[in-house]
Design a protein around this motif. Sequence first.
Motif, PDB file in Angstrom:
ATOM      1  N   PRO A 157      26.270   9.932   6.851  1.00  0.00           N
ATOM      2  CA  PRO A 157      26.034  11.357   7.096  1.00  0.00           C
ATOM      3  C   PRO A 157      24.549  11.674   7.138  1.00  0.00           C
ATOM      4  CG  PRO A 157      26.701  11.000   4.836  1.00  0.00           C
ATOM      5  CD  PRO A 157      26.865   9.688   5.534  1.00  0.00           C
ATOM      6  N   ASN A 158      24.187  12.692   7.919  1.00  0.00           N
ATOM      7  CA  ASN A 158      22.791  13.115   7.999  1.00  0.00           C
ATOM      8  C   ASN A 158      22.350  13.778   6.705  1.00  0.00           C
ATOM      9  OD1 ASN A 158      22.547  12.296  10.716  1.00  0.00           O
ATOM     10  ND2 ASN A 158      23.497  14.201  11.399  1.00  0.00           N
ATOM     11  N   LYS A 159      21.096  13.553   6.339  1.00  0.00           N
ATOM     12  CA  LYS A 159      20.573  14.120   5.097  1.00  0.00           C
ATOM     13  C   LYS A 159      20.658  15.644   5.115  1.00  0.00           C
ATOM     14  CE  LYS A 159      16.547  14.070   2.063  1.00  0.00           C
ATOM     15  NZ  LYS A 159      15.166  13.573   1.844  1.00  0.00           N
ATOM     16  N   GLY A 160      20.465  16.254   6.288  1.00  0.00           N
ATOM     17  CA  GLY A 160      20.496  17.703   6.395  1.00  0.00           C
ATOM     18  C   GLY A 160      21.861  18.304   6.132  1.00  0.00           C
ATOM     19  N   SER A 161      22.879  17.472   6.070  1.00  0.00           N
ATOM     20  CA  SER A 161      24.239  17.973   5.866  1.00  0.00           C
ATOM     21  C   SER A 161      24.611  18.115   4.393  1.00  0.00           C
ATOM     22  CB  SER A 161      25.252  17.028   6.535  1.00  0.00           C
ATOM     23  OG  SER A 161      25.006  16.911   7.921  1.00  0.00           O
ATOM     24  N   PHE A 162      23.805  17.580   3.501  1.00  0.00           N
ATOM     25  CA  PHE A 162      24.163  17.550   2.091  1.00  0.00           C
ATOM     26  C   PHE A 162      24.381  18.937   1.504  1.00  0.00           C
ATOM     27  CE2 PHE A 162      22.290  13.419   2.746  1.00  0.00           C
ATOM     28  CZ  PHE A 162      23.082  12.587   1.980  1.00  0.00           C
ATOM     29  N   LYS A 163      23.558  19.898   1.914  1.00  0.00           N
ATOM     30  CA  LYS A 163      23.678  21.251   1.379  1.00  0.00           C
ATOM     31  C   LYS A 163      25.027  21.864   1.752  1.00  0.00           C
ATOM     32  CE  LYS A 163      20.041  23.840   1.324  1.00  0.00           C
ATOM     33  NZ  LYS A 163      18.924  24.767   1.684  1.00  0.00           N
ATOM     34  N   GLU A 164      25.461  21.625   2.987  1.00  0.00           N
ATOM     35  CA  GLU A 164      26.756  22.148   3.426  1.00  0.00           C
ATOM     36  C   GLU A 164      27.905  21.416   2.744  1.00  0.00           C
ATOM     37  OE1 GLU A 164      27.188  24.974   5.024  1.00  0.00           O
ATOM     38  OE2 GLU A 164      25.007  25.035   4.779  1.00  0.00           O
ATOM     39  N   PHE A 165      27.730  20.111   2.490  1.00  0.00           N
ATOM     40  CA  PHE A 165      28.753  19.379   1.735  1.00  0.00           C
ATOM     41  C   PHE A 165      28.953  20.040   0.378  1.00  0.00           C
ATOM     42  CE2 PHE A 165      27.672  15.016   3.816  1.00  0.00           C
ATOM     43  CZ  PHE A 165      28.114  15.486   5.031  1.00  0.00           C
ATOM     44  N   LYS A 166      27.830  20.322  -0.289  1.00  0.00           N
ATOM     45  CA  LYS A 166      27.875  20.923  -1.624  1.00  0.00           C
ATOM     46  C   LYS A 166      28.542  22.297  -1.564  1.00  0.00           C
ATOM     47  CE  LYS A 166      26.574  21.071  -6.021  1.00  0.00           C
ATOM     48  NZ  LYS A 166      26.851  20.011  -7.012  1.00  0.00           N
ATOM     49  N   ARG A 167      28.187  23.078  -0.560  1.00  0.00           N
ATOM     50  CA  ARG A 167      28.778  24.407  -0.425  1.00  0.00           C
ATOM     51  C   ARG A 167      30.294  24.321  -0.266  1.00  0.00           C
ATOM     52  NH1 ARG A 167      26.494  29.070   0.752  1.00  0.00           N
ATOM     53  NH2 ARG A 167      24.572  28.045   1.433  1.00  0.00           N
ATOM     54  N   THR A 168      30.741  23.396   0.547  1.00  0.00           N
ATOM     55  CA  THR A 168      32.179  23.220   0.745  1.00  0.00           C
ATOM     56  C   THR A 168      32.882  22.912  -0.572  1.00  0.00           C
ATOM     57  OG1 THR A 168      31.986  22.466   3.040  1.00  0.00           O
ATOM     58  CG2 THR A 168      33.933  21.755   1.827  1.00  0.00           C
ATOM     59  N   LEU A 169      32.335  21.997  -1.347  1.00  0.00           N
ATOM     60  CA  LEU A 169      32.955  21.625  -2.621  1.00  0.00           C
ATOM     61  C   LEU A 169      33.032  22.801  -3.587  1.00  0.00           C
ATOM     62  CD1 LEU A 169      31.371  18.095  -3.305  1.00  0.00           C
ATOM     63  CD2 LEU A 169      33.481  18.669  -2.075  1.00  0.00           C
ATOM     64  N   LEU A 170      31.972  23.604  -3.637  1.00  0.00           N
ATOM     65  CA  LEU A 170      31.943  24.755  -4.533  1.00  0.00           C
ATOM     66  C   LEU A 170      32.869  25.873  -4.053  1.00  0.00           C
ATOM     67  CD1 LEU A 170      28.115  24.948  -5.350  1.00  0.00           C
ATOM     68  CD2 LEU A 170      29.942  23.926  -6.726  1.00  0.00           C
ATOM     69  N   GLU A 171      32.930  26.067  -2.746  1.00  0.00           N
ATOM     70  CA  GLU A 171      33.822  27.108  -2.204  1.00  0.00           C
ATOM     71  C   GLU A 171      35.283  26.763  -2.446  1.00  0.00           C
ATOM     72  OE1 GLU A 171      31.183  29.057   1.420  1.00  0.00           O
ATOM     73  OE2 GLU A 171      32.555  27.399   1.857  1.00  0.00           O
ATOM     74  N   TRP A 172      35.633  25.500  -2.362  1.00  0.00           N
ATOM     75  CA  TRP A 172      37.009  25.103  -2.665  1.00  0.00           C
ATOM     76  C   TRP A 172      37.366  25.470  -4.106  1.00  0.00           C
ATOM     77  CZ3 TRP A 172      37.156  19.419  -0.383  1.00  0.00           C
ATOM     78  CH2 TRP A 172      37.267  19.512   1.005  1.00  0.00           C
ATOM     79  N   ILE A 173      36.446  25.204  -5.019  1.00  0.00           N
ATOM     80  CA  ILE A 173      36.675  25.542  -6.425  1.00  0.00           C
ATOM     81  C   ILE A 173      36.885  27.047  -6.584  1.00  0.00           C
ATOM     82  CG2 ILE A 173      35.563  25.675  -8.696  1.00  0.00           C
ATOM     83  CD1 ILE A 173      34.237  23.006  -8.070  1.00  0.00           C
ATOM     84  N   ALA A 174      35.997  27.825  -5.945  1.00  0.00           N
ATOM     85  CA  ALA A 174      36.086  29.285  -6.045  1.00  0.00           C
ATOM     86  C   ALA A 174      37.419  29.795  -5.491  1.00  0.00           C
ATOM     87  CB  ALA A 174      34.925  29.924  -5.288  1.00  0.00           C
ATOM     88  N   ALA A 175      37.902  29.201  -4.406  1.00  0.00           N
ATOM     89  CA  ALA A 175      39.163  29.624  -3.799  1.00  0.00           C
ATOM     90  C   ALA A 175      40.356  29.294  -4.697  1.00  0.00           C
ATOM     91  CB  ALA A 175      39.336  28.963  -2.432  1.00  0.00           C
ATOM     92  N   ILE A 176      40.308  28.128  -5.333  1.00  0.00           N
ATOM     93  CA  ILE A 176      41.381  27.759  -6.277  1.00  0.00           C
ATOM     94  C   ILE A 176      41.383  28.706  -7.470  1.00  0.00           C
ATOM     95  CG2 ILE A 176      42.192  25.987  -7.875  1.00  0.00           C
ATOM     96  CD1 ILE A 176      42.757  25.261  -4.996  1.00  0.00           C
ATOM     97  N   PHE A 177      40.185  28.995  -8.011  1.00  0.00           N
ATOM     98  CA  PHE A 177      40.087  29.889  -9.173  1.00  0.00           C
ATOM     99  C   PHE A 177      40.443  31.333  -8.821  1.00  0.00           C
ATOM    100  CE2 PHE A 177      36.758  27.069 -11.499  1.00  0.00           C
ATOM    101  CZ  PHE A 177      37.788  26.237 -11.927  1.00  0.00           C
ATOM    102  N   ALA A 178      40.253  31.718  -7.561  1.00  0.00           N
ATOM    103  CA  ALA A 178      40.642  33.064  -7.150  1.00  0.00           C
ATOM    104  C   ALA A 178      42.148  33.247  -7.314  1.00  0.00           C
ATOM    105  CB  ALA A 178      40.236  33.308  -5.697  1.00  0.00           C
ATOM    106  N   LYS A 179      42.890  32.160  -7.130  1.00  0.00           N
ATOM    107  CA  LYS A 179      44.338  32.201  -7.300  1.00  0.00           C
ATOM    108  C   LYS A 179      44.749  31.964  -8.749  1.00  0.00           C
ATOM    109  CE  LYS A 179      44.775  29.023  -4.117  1.00  0.00           C
ATOM    110  NZ  LYS A 179      45.361  28.023  -3.177  1.00  0.00           N
ATOM    111  N   ASN A 180      44.012  31.081  -9.415  1.00  0.00           N
ATOM    112  CA  ASN A 180      44.343  30.730 -10.805  1.00  0.00           C
ATOM    113  C   ASN A 180      43.069  30.310 -11.530  1.00  0.00           C
ATOM    114  OD1 ASN A 180      45.346  29.826 -13.227  1.00  0.00           O
ATOM    115  ND2 ASN A 180      46.339  27.998 -12.384  1.00  0.00           N
ATOM    116  N   PRO A 181      42.437  31.232 -12.261  1.00  0.00           N
ATOM    117  CA  PRO A 181      41.168  30.927 -12.929  1.00  0.00           C
ATOM    118  C   PRO A 181      41.281  29.885 -14.038  1.00  0.00           C
ATOM    119  CG  PRO A 181      41.967  33.089 -13.581  1.00  0.00           C
ATOM    120  CD  PRO A 181      42.834  32.642 -12.448  1.00  0.00           C
ATOM    121  N   LYS A 182      42.496  29.536 -14.429  1.00  0.00           N
ATOM    122  CA  LYS A 182      42.694  28.529 -15.469  1.00  0.00           C
ATOM    123  C   LYS A 182      42.972  27.142 -14.880  1.00  0.00           C
ATOM    124  CE  LYS A 182      44.433  31.746 -18.984  1.00  0.00           C
ATOM    125  NZ  LYS A 182      45.549  32.048 -19.915  1.00  0.00           N
ATOM    126  N   ALA A 183      42.960  27.031 -13.579  1.00  0.00           N
ATOM    127  CA  ALA A 183      43.278  25.757 -12.922  1.00  0.00           C
ATOM    128  C   ALA A 183      42.267  24.674 -13.278  1.00  0.00           C
ATOM    129  CB  ALA A 183      43.321  25.955 -11.415  1.00  0.00           C
TER     130      ALA A 183
END
Length: 259
Positions: A157-183
């Motif tokens: 992967p390109n080095k410039g993509s790392f920030k977007e990779f990180k954002r994706t991982l964090l957004e997934w967490i936020a979406a799961i917690f939006a449904k169940n904050p204890k997940a």
Amino acid sequence: MSLNQTQKDKIEKILKESLRAKFKNYKPETSSMPFHTRLLGKDRMALFSFIHSLNTNFGTAVFEPVALELAKTNFKITAKQADAGTQISEGSQIEIENIINNISAANTKPNKNDETERIREVSQKGKMQKVKLTKVDISLEKTDGEKFLFDIKTAKPNKGSFKEFKRTLLEWIAAIFAKNPKAKVNTLIAIPYYPYDPKPYVRWTIAGMLDIPNELKVADEFWDFLSGKDTYKDLLCCFERVGIELRDEIDNYFKKYNK
């Protein structure tokens, strides 16, 4: 624990079906390369084009179905191209920006456990915003409800993509917690194989955006996580056996391009 014969047979069946489906639907690129074609031959140029085409969808056509088959032994629920959710709180959006900005500016180091808890705390704060998130390539859930969401990436992967990779991982967490904050949820990047073996995987440490132990699994780390120790070694043997078995079939397929 290595793969049993039933698993090996299923994996090899997936590989054969994927490759034959690719042959059936494949159409060589129409761009003219007269010098290359005359030097190397139409069959080799067709093979080159085929490999390039295969690389573009190897993840969805091969890695994802193979990963799901392997994961069935250790996980209660397995799915590919899944949705993490459709909404994120305003508080989570702000917190994600803060996390990424501070890591980018080298004010803080990546710490997945801390980041997860920070998002959990604000997962219900403010209005819920509708979002369209990146699909989860591989979604797994244990019997106790713990989730593992994987984003499968190419080996370089390109080095410039790392920030977007990180954002994706964090957004997934936020979406799961939006449904169940204890997940209990883990979001990770998976690299199916390592092109620089046995040298260290320096690309990721240089980038500095990921908490390596908690957000990245490369090659054997990924495959062995899915189905136990030595899965990666057994998987490579499955690929080799299928390649040997289909060698004549593959050669005959590309010979037609010389006619």
